[in-house]
Design a protein around this motif. Structure first.
Motif, PDB file in Angstrom:
ATOM      1  N   GLN A  77       0.833  -1.205   0.000  1.00 14.18           N
ATOM      2  CA  GLN A  77       0.000   0.000   0.000  1.00 14.18           C
ATOM      3  C   GLN A  77       0.868   1.255   0.000  1.00 14.18           C
ATOM      4  N   PHE A  78       0.669   2.098  -1.004  1.00 19.44           N
ATOM      5  CA  PHE A  78       1.346   3.393  -1.088  1.00 19.44           C
ATOM      6  C   PHE A  78       0.598   4.423  -0.264  1.00 19.44           C
ATOM      7  N   ILE A  79       1.311   5.194   0.565  1.00 22.20           N
ATOM      8  CA  ILE A  79       0.676   6.267   1.325  1.00 22.20           C
ATOM      9  C   ILE A  79       0.196   7.368   0.385  1.00 22.20           C
ATOM     10  N   GLY A  80       0.774   7.405  -0.811  1.00 21.82           N
ATOM     11  CA  GLY A  80       0.422   8.396  -1.828  1.00 21.82           C
ATOM     12  C   GLY A  80       1.457   8.328  -2.936  1.00 21.82           C
ATOM     13  N   PRO A  81       1.213   8.983  -4.058  1.00 22.86           N
ATOM     14  CA  PRO A  81       2.163   8.921  -5.180  1.00 22.86           C
ATOM     15  C   PRO A  81       3.451   9.691  -4.913  1.00 22.86           C
ATOM     16  N   PHE A  89      13.840   9.312 -12.586  1.00 22.06           N
ATOM     17  CA  PHE A  89      13.690   8.066 -11.831  1.00 22.06           C
ATOM     18  C   PHE A  89      12.684   7.188 -12.575  1.00 22.06           C
ATOM     19  N   PRO A  90      12.979   5.865 -12.698  1.00 22.57           N
ATOM     20  CA  PRO A  90      12.067   4.971 -13.441  1.00 22.57           C
ATOM     21  C   PRO A  90      10.830   4.605 -12.610  1.00 22.57           C
ATOM     22  N   SER A  91      10.025   5.598 -12.271  1.00 20.89           N
ATOM     23  CA  SER A  91       8.897   5.410 -11.352  1.00 20.89           C
ATOM     24  C   SER A  91       7.905   4.352 -11.836  1.00 20.89           C
ATOM     25  N   LYS A  92       7.495   4.455 -13.092  1.00 18.65           N
ATOM     26  CA  LYS A  92       6.505   3.511 -13.618  1.00 18.65           C
ATOM     27  C   LYS A  92       7.081   2.094 -13.680  1.00 18.65           C
ATOM     28  N   TRP A  93       8.333   1.991 -14.071  1.00 18.62           N
ATOM     29  CA  TRP A  93       8.963   0.667 -14.157  1.00 18.62           C
ATOM     30  C   TRP A  93       9.043   0.027 -12.785  1.00 18.62           C
ATOM     31  N   ILE A  94       9.351   0.833 -11.759  1.00 22.81           N
ATOM     32  CA  ILE A  94       9.439   0.319 -10.395  1.00 22.81           C
ATOM     33  C   ILE A  94       8.084  -0.227  -9.944  1.00 22.81           C
ATOM     34  N   VAL A  95       7.023   0.511 -10.208  1.00 20.21           N
ATOM     35  CA  VAL A  95       5.676   0.076  -9.807  1.00 20.21           C
ATOM     36  C   VAL A  95       5.292  -1.216 -10.529  1.00 20.21           C
ATOM     37  N   LYS A  96       5.614  -1.299 -11.795  1.00 18.91           N
ATOM     38  CA  LYS A  96       5.316  -2.518 -12.559  1.00 18.91           C
ATOM     39  C   LYS A  96       6.105  -3.709 -12.014  1.00 18.91           C
ATOM     40  N   ARG A  97       7.336  -3.458 -11.604  1.00 23.08           N
ATOM     41  CA  ARG A  97       8.139  -4.536 -11.025  1.00 23.08           C
ATOM     42  C   ARG A  97       7.556  -4.983  -9.684  1.00 23.08           C
ATOM     43  N   LEU A  98       7.094  -4.019  -8.891  1.00 24.02           N
ATOM     44  CA  LEU A  98       6.470  -4.369  -7.611  1.00 24.02           C
ATOM     45  C   LEU A  98       5.261  -5.279  -7.830  1.00 24.02           C
ATOM     46  N   ARG A  99       4.485  -4.999  -8.849  1.00 20.30           N
ATOM     47  CA  ARG A  99       3.333  -5.853  -9.163  1.00 20.30           C
ATOM     48  C   ARG A  99       3.797  -7.246  -9.590  1.00 20.30           C
ATOM     49  N   LYS A 100       4.866  -7.296 -10.378  1.00 19.24           N
ATOM     50  CA  LYS A 100       5.364  -8.570 -10.892  1.00 19.24           C
ATOM     51  C   LYS A 100       5.927  -9.447  -9.783  1.00 19.24           C
ATOM     52  N   LEU A 107      -3.432   2.177  -3.420  1.00 19.25           N
ATOM     53  CA  LEU A 107      -3.013   3.567  -3.269  1.00 19.25           C
ATOM     54  C   LEU A 107      -3.963   4.266  -2.309  1.00 19.25           C
ATOM     55  N   LEU A 108      -3.402   4.843  -1.245  1.00 29.05           N
ATOM     56  CA  LEU A 108      -4.222   5.651  -0.357  1.00 29.05           C
ATOM     57  C   LEU A 108      -4.429   7.030  -0.976  1.00 29.05           C
ATOM     58  N   ALA A 109      -5.674   7.483  -0.999  1.00 27.58           N
ATOM     59  CA  ALA A 109      -5.963   8.865  -1.360  1.00 27.58           C
ATOM     60  C   ALA A 109      -5.906   9.641  -0.055  1.00 27.58           C
ATOM     61  N   PHE A 159      -3.266   1.922 -12.358  1.00 28.70           N
ATOM     62  CA  PHE A 159      -2.540   0.650 -12.310  1.00 28.70           C
ATOM     63  C   PHE A 159      -2.877  -0.179 -11.075  1.00 28.70           C
ATOM     64  N   VAL A 160      -3.145   0.469  -9.944  1.00 28.11           N
ATOM     65  CA  VAL A 160      -3.333  -0.250  -8.679  1.00 28.11           C
ATOM     66  C   VAL A 160      -4.649  -1.018  -8.659  1.00 28.11           C
ATOM     67  N   ASP A 161      -4.726  -1.964  -7.715  1.00 23.81           N
ATOM     68  CA  ASP A 161      -5.949  -2.760  -7.571  1.00 23.81           C
ATOM     69  C   ASP A 161      -7.080  -1.968  -6.924  1.00 23.81           C
ATOM     70  N   GLY A 162      -6.723  -0.934  -6.176  1.00 27.64           N
ATOM     71  CA  GLY A 162      -7.751  -0.128  -5.555  1.00 27.64           C
ATOM     72  C   GLY A 162      -7.197   1.183  -5.040  1.00 27.64           C
ATOM     73  N   ILE A 163      -8.040   2.230  -5.072  1.00 29.34           N
ATOM     74  CA  ILE A 163      -7.699   3.539  -4.512  1.00 29.34           C
ATOM     75  C   ILE A 163      -8.567   3.715  -3.265  1.00 29.34           C
ATOM     76  N   ILE A 164      -7.932   3.911  -2.120  1.00 28.23           N
ATOM     77  CA  ILE A 164      -8.662   3.966  -0.860  1.00 28.23           C
ATOM     78  C   ILE A 164      -8.636   5.388  -0.293  1.00 28.23           C
ATOM     79  N   PRO A 165      -9.752   6.127  -0.362  1.00 28.09           N
ATOM     80  CA  PRO A 165      -9.784   7.469   0.228  1.00 28.09           C
ATOM     81  C   PRO A 165      -9.980   7.384   1.734  1.00 28.09           C
ATOM     82  N   ILE A 166      -9.272   8.247   2.475  1.00 32.57           N
ATOM     83  CA  ILE A 166      -9.376   8.193   3.938  1.00 32.57           C
ATOM     84  C   ILE A 166     -10.463   9.135   4.462  1.00 32.57           C
TER      85      ILE A 166
END
Length: 215
Positions: A77-81, A89-100, A107-109, A159-166
């Motif tokens: 879970q990301f606290i935010g982007p 920085f290869p931000s998108k590539w890192i996120v895709k690797r985390l999924r893999k 993602l927390l909103a 990309f994430v499985d869910g966006i969770i607003p607090i």
């Protein structure tokens, strides 16, 4: 489940970890401690540098190595982007690797991001935006409104499985995303909070914690 909570800005993830651990989950909290607050963490994230070019390069190298090593978690879970650099920085590539290398990503909103600063800002009657710029940021360029941040924020949200607003204010910003969940309120560890009856019940006491002046 094996859970990784990425980032910390308010002890939200710290309190969430306590609740998840009580439910029998294995939880790792990765953060830089949020500056002077020195909030507890399990895995140290390197602190972003605003100094020399060399220090900014070293920060990105250390962060890349850490993210590259993350694997075998059921949930991340990301606290935010904003915890991932969006420039050089290869931000998108890192996120895709985390999924893999892991399973579900959320993602927390919560806090400042592109959608809170644009969509929500236009729909809320009140907000901290203008005073935050005037007194805290003291500059016309807001990081969350820059094109590189917008692109990564949009990519991550899709990309994430869910966006969770607090809270409701953050839900507004992401209402057009099909993976938006219902609001899940901010977790609070009530074991360390004891109710005290006020001597004068007619007097209203308001606690306002330390924060940025404009915000």
């Amino acid at each position: 489940m094996k859970i990784l909570l990425l980032g910390e800005f308010s002890s939200l993830h710290n309190n969430l970890k306590k609740g998840l651990v009580k439910q029998g989950h294995s939880v790792t909290l990765a953060s830089a401690g949020d500056g002077w607050k020195m909030i507890d963490y399990d895995l140290k994230l390197p602190s972003a540098s605003s100094g020399t070019i060399l220090s900014k390069i070293f920060y990105r190298v250390r962060l890349f190595k850490l993210f590259f090593s993350i694997k075998d978690f059921d949930v991340i879970q990301f606290i935010g982007p904003g915890i991932v650099p969006t420039k050089f920085f290869p931000s998108k590539w890192i996120v895709k690797r985390l999924r893999k290398k892991n399973h579900k990503i959320f993602l927390l909103a919560a806090g400042s991001d592109y959608y809170y600063w644009t969509v929500s800002r236009n729909q809320l009657q009140y907000g901290p935006f203008d005073d935050n710029i005037k007194y805290d940021l003291k500059e016309s360029k807001v990081r969350f409104l820059q094109d590189d941040f917008r692109k990564f924020n949009t990519f991550l949200a899709n990309f994430v499985d869910g966006i969770i607003p607090i809270v409701y204010e953050y839900e507004l910003g992401y209402k057009e995303f099909p993976n938006l969940t219902k609001v899940i309120p901010i977790p609070v560890d009530l074991d360390n909070i004891k109710m005290k009856t006020q001597a004068n019940s007619k007097k209203l006491l308001i606690f306002h914690g330390l924060s940025r002046y404009g915000f």
